[in-house]
Design a protein around this motif. Sequence first.
Motif, PDB file in Angstrom:
ATOM      1  N   THR A  92     -31.771 -27.716   2.803  1.00 39.01           N
ATOM      2  CA  THR A  92     -30.919 -27.102   1.784  1.00 39.01           C
ATOM      3  C   THR A  92     -31.346 -25.879   1.645  1.00 39.01           C
ATOM      4  N   VAL A  93     -30.501 -24.784   1.377  1.00 38.11           N
ATOM      5  CA  VAL A  93     -30.808 -23.524   1.055  1.00 38.11           C
ATOM      6  C   VAL A  93     -31.462 -23.730  -0.589  1.00 38.11           C
ATOM      7  N   GLU A  94     -30.949 -24.486  -1.393  1.00 38.67           N
ATOM      8  CA  GLU A  94     -31.519 -24.651  -2.496  1.00 38.67           C
ATOM      9  C   GLU A  94     -32.878 -25.020  -2.731  1.00 38.67           C
ATOM     10  N   ASP A  95     -33.217 -26.126  -1.587  1.00 35.51           N
ATOM     11  CA  ASP A  95     -34.517 -26.851  -1.494  1.00 35.51           C
ATOM     12  C   ASP A  95     -35.547 -25.592  -0.923  1.00 35.51           C
ATOM     13  N   GLN A  96     -35.224 -24.869  -0.082  1.00 32.81           N
ATOM     14  CA  GLN A  96     -35.961 -23.698   0.328  1.00 32.81           C
ATOM     15  C   GLN A  96     -36.256 -22.849  -0.728  1.00 32.81           C
ATOM     16  N   ILE A  97     -35.213 -22.354  -1.447  1.00 28.70           N
ATOM     17  CA  ILE A  97     -35.596 -21.409  -2.857  1.00 28.70           C
ATOM     18  C   ILE A  97     -36.469 -22.093  -3.535  1.00 28.70           C
ATOM     19  N   ASP A  98     -36.348 -23.390  -3.894  1.00 28.00           N
ATOM     20  CA  ASP A  98     -37.246 -24.013  -4.723  1.00 28.00           C
ATOM     21  C   ASP A  98     -38.765 -23.913  -3.924  1.00 28.00           C
ATOM     22  N   GLN A  99     -38.747 -24.619  -2.893  1.00 25.14           N
ATOM     23  CA  GLN A  99     -40.154 -24.568  -2.144  1.00 25.14           C
ATOM     24  C   GLN A  99     -40.883 -23.237  -1.884  1.00 25.14           C
ATOM     25  N   VAL A 100     -40.087 -22.288  -1.623  1.00 30.04           N
ATOM     26  CA  VAL A 100     -40.687 -20.787  -1.336  1.00 30.04           C
ATOM     27  C   VAL A 100     -40.574 -20.171  -2.293  1.00 30.04           C
ATOM     28  N   VAL A 101     -39.637 -19.166  -2.702  1.00 29.93           N
ATOM     29  CA  VAL A 101     -39.683 -18.258  -3.597  1.00 29.93           C
ATOM     30  C   VAL A 101     -39.981 -18.589  -5.100  1.00 29.93           C
ATOM     31  N   SER A 102     -39.477 -19.781  -5.550  1.00 31.37           N
ATOM     32  CA  SER A 102     -39.805 -20.354  -6.975  1.00 31.37           C
ATOM     33  C   SER A 102     -40.998 -20.313  -7.058  1.00 31.37           C
ATOM     34  N   ASP A 103     -41.636 -21.040  -6.127  1.00 31.06           N
ATOM     35  CA  ASP A 103     -43.284 -21.306  -6.148  1.00 31.06           C
ATOM     36  C   ASP A 103     -43.973 -20.071  -6.197  1.00 31.06           C
ATOM     37  N   ASP A 104     -43.670 -18.893  -5.371  1.00 29.64           N
ATOM     38  CA  ASP A 104     -44.172 -17.893  -5.147  1.00 29.64           C
ATOM     39  C   ASP A 104     -44.031 -17.305  -6.543  1.00 29.64           C
ATOM     40  N   LEU A 105     -43.205 -17.266  -7.284  1.00 29.52           N
ATOM     41  CA  LEU A 105     -42.904 -16.529  -8.575  1.00 29.52           C
ATOM     42  C   LEU A 105     -44.230 -16.926  -9.338  1.00 29.52           C
ATOM     43  N   VAL A 106     -44.416 -18.092  -9.349  1.00 28.27           N
ATOM     44  CA  VAL A 106     -45.855 -18.634 -10.261  1.00 28.27           C
ATOM     45  C   VAL A 106     -46.927 -18.218  -9.527  1.00 28.27           C
ATOM     46  N   LEU A 107     -47.278 -18.361  -8.346  1.00 31.80           N
ATOM     47  CA  LEU A 107     -48.476 -17.840  -7.778  1.00 31.80           C
ATOM     48  C   LEU A 107     -48.744 -16.214  -7.806  1.00 31.80           C
ATOM     49  N   HIS A 108     -47.599 -15.648  -7.365  1.00 27.15           N
ATOM     50  CA  HIS A 108     -47.619 -14.177  -7.274  1.00 27.15           C
ATOM     51  C   HIS A 108     -47.440 -13.596  -8.533  1.00 27.15           C
ATOM     52  N   GLY A 109     -46.955 -14.296  -9.427  1.00 25.25           N
ATOM     53  CA  GLY A 109     -46.987 -13.851 -10.847  1.00 25.25           C
ATOM     54  C   GLY A 109     -48.532 -13.879 -11.355  1.00 25.25           C
ATOM     55  N   TRP A 110     -49.416 -14.932 -10.988  1.00 27.98           N
ATOM     56  CA  TRP A 110     -50.581 -14.699 -11.341  1.00 27.98           C
ATOM     57  C   TRP A 110     -51.373 -13.712 -10.493  1.00 27.98           C
ATOM     58  N   ASP A 111     -50.955 -13.316  -9.279  1.00 27.49           N
ATOM     59  CA  ASP A 111     -51.561 -12.218  -8.752  1.00 27.49           C
ATOM     60  C   ASP A 111     -51.228 -11.085  -9.517  1.00 27.49           C
ATOM     61  N   LEU A 112     -50.030 -10.708  -9.870  1.00 28.05           N
ATOM     62  CA  LEU A 112     -49.769  -9.446 -10.400  1.00 28.05           C
ATOM     63  C   LEU A 112     -50.143  -9.444 -11.880  1.00 28.05           C
ATOM     64  N   ALA A 113     -50.522 -10.547 -12.513  1.00 29.32           N
ATOM     65  CA  ALA A 113     -51.054 -10.523 -13.828  1.00 29.32           C
ATOM     66  C   ALA A 113     -52.483 -10.134 -13.737  1.00 29.32           C
ATOM     67  N   ARG A 114     -53.047 -10.609 -12.738  1.00 31.77           N
ATOM     68  CA  ARG A 114     -54.582 -10.384 -12.486  1.00 31.77           C
ATOM     69  C   ARG A 114     -54.521  -8.865 -12.028  1.00 31.77           C
ATOM     70  N   ALA A 115     -54.031  -8.309 -11.376  1.00 37.61           N
ATOM     71  CA  ALA A 115     -53.747  -6.783 -10.721  1.00 37.61           C
ATOM     72  C   ALA A 115     -53.924  -5.993 -12.058  1.00 37.61           C
ATOM     73  N   THR A 116     -52.859  -6.429 -12.916  1.00 37.08           N
ATOM     74  CA  THR A 116     -52.659  -5.401 -13.961  1.00 37.08           C
ATOM     75  C   THR A 116     -53.105  -5.762 -15.353  1.00 37.08           C
ATOM     76  N   GLY A 117     -54.097  -6.727 -15.510  1.00 36.35           N
ATOM     77  CA  GLY A 117     -54.606  -7.214 -16.801  1.00 36.35           C
ATOM     78  C   GLY A 117     -53.640  -7.711 -18.053  1.00 36.35           C
ATOM     79  N   GLN A 118     -52.633  -8.594 -17.159  1.00 35.08           N
ATOM     80  CA  GLN A 118     -51.771  -9.063 -18.094  1.00 35.08           C
ATOM     81  C   GLN A 118     -52.459 -10.966 -18.363  1.00 35.08           C
ATOM     82  N   ASP A 119     -51.666 -11.457 -18.872  1.00 25.55           N
ATOM     83  CA  ASP A 119     -52.076 -12.993 -19.315  1.00 25.55           C
ATOM     84  C   ASP A 119     -51.723 -13.718 -18.038  1.00 25.55           C
ATOM     85  N   GLU A 120     -52.888 -14.436 -17.509  1.00 17.52           N
ATOM     86  CA  GLU A 120     -52.779 -14.956 -16.346  1.00 17.52           C
ATOM     87  C   GLU A 120     -52.729 -16.292 -16.333  1.00 17.52           C
TER      88      GLU A 120
END
Length: 189
Positions: free
Chosen positions: A99-127
């Motif tokens: 389902t579109v809902e499951d794809q959103i959950d398994q792709v972009v929702s998870d990406d928000l967590v992992l790439h949030g860490w990337d962005l925090a690391r790159a910019t000196g924010q809480d990781e």
Amino acid sequence: MSGIAGRYRRRAGEFERKVAGVRPEQWGNQSPCAKWSARDVVDHVVMMHGVMLRPVGRTLEAANDPLTAFRQARAAVEAVLADPELSAQLCETPTGQMTVEDQIDQVVSDDLVLHGWDLARATGQDETMDPVDVERLWTSTSAIPADVIEKYRTPDAFGPGIEVFGAEVPVPADAPLQDRLLGYIGRQP
């Protein structure tokens, strides 16, 4: 609101706070993703939101400002998740139909967590990642069969310029779970 929609909303809120926390001079900072700057991380996340919208015939409007672009992408995905008919539509993915809902959950929702860490690391924010997200991502990621993980680690396996995970970075077995997750997906914790 479904559990998926609630999880997405929470994660998107955390990611948006990180985007808003980037100072103008930090957008060019190197991220943990070898080929990406801080700006590239946000551009990737926004682009992937657009990919999630394609199966339901929606697109994103261009925005030059990373915060505006993410807010527009977030609003578009939240609108799909709020519509039971759209979110239940089936779509084809590299890992099969879901389902579109499951794809959103398994792709972009998870990406928000992992790439949030990337962005925090790159910019000196809480990781620090939410421990619930770390546990959930560790469980799902460590359950991926070895042959699929190898494909995820192979550059261009899913198309030109696409690399899902980097080479595993060894971390001690007794390291915090966040560090083990990051090492597993190819990040230096």
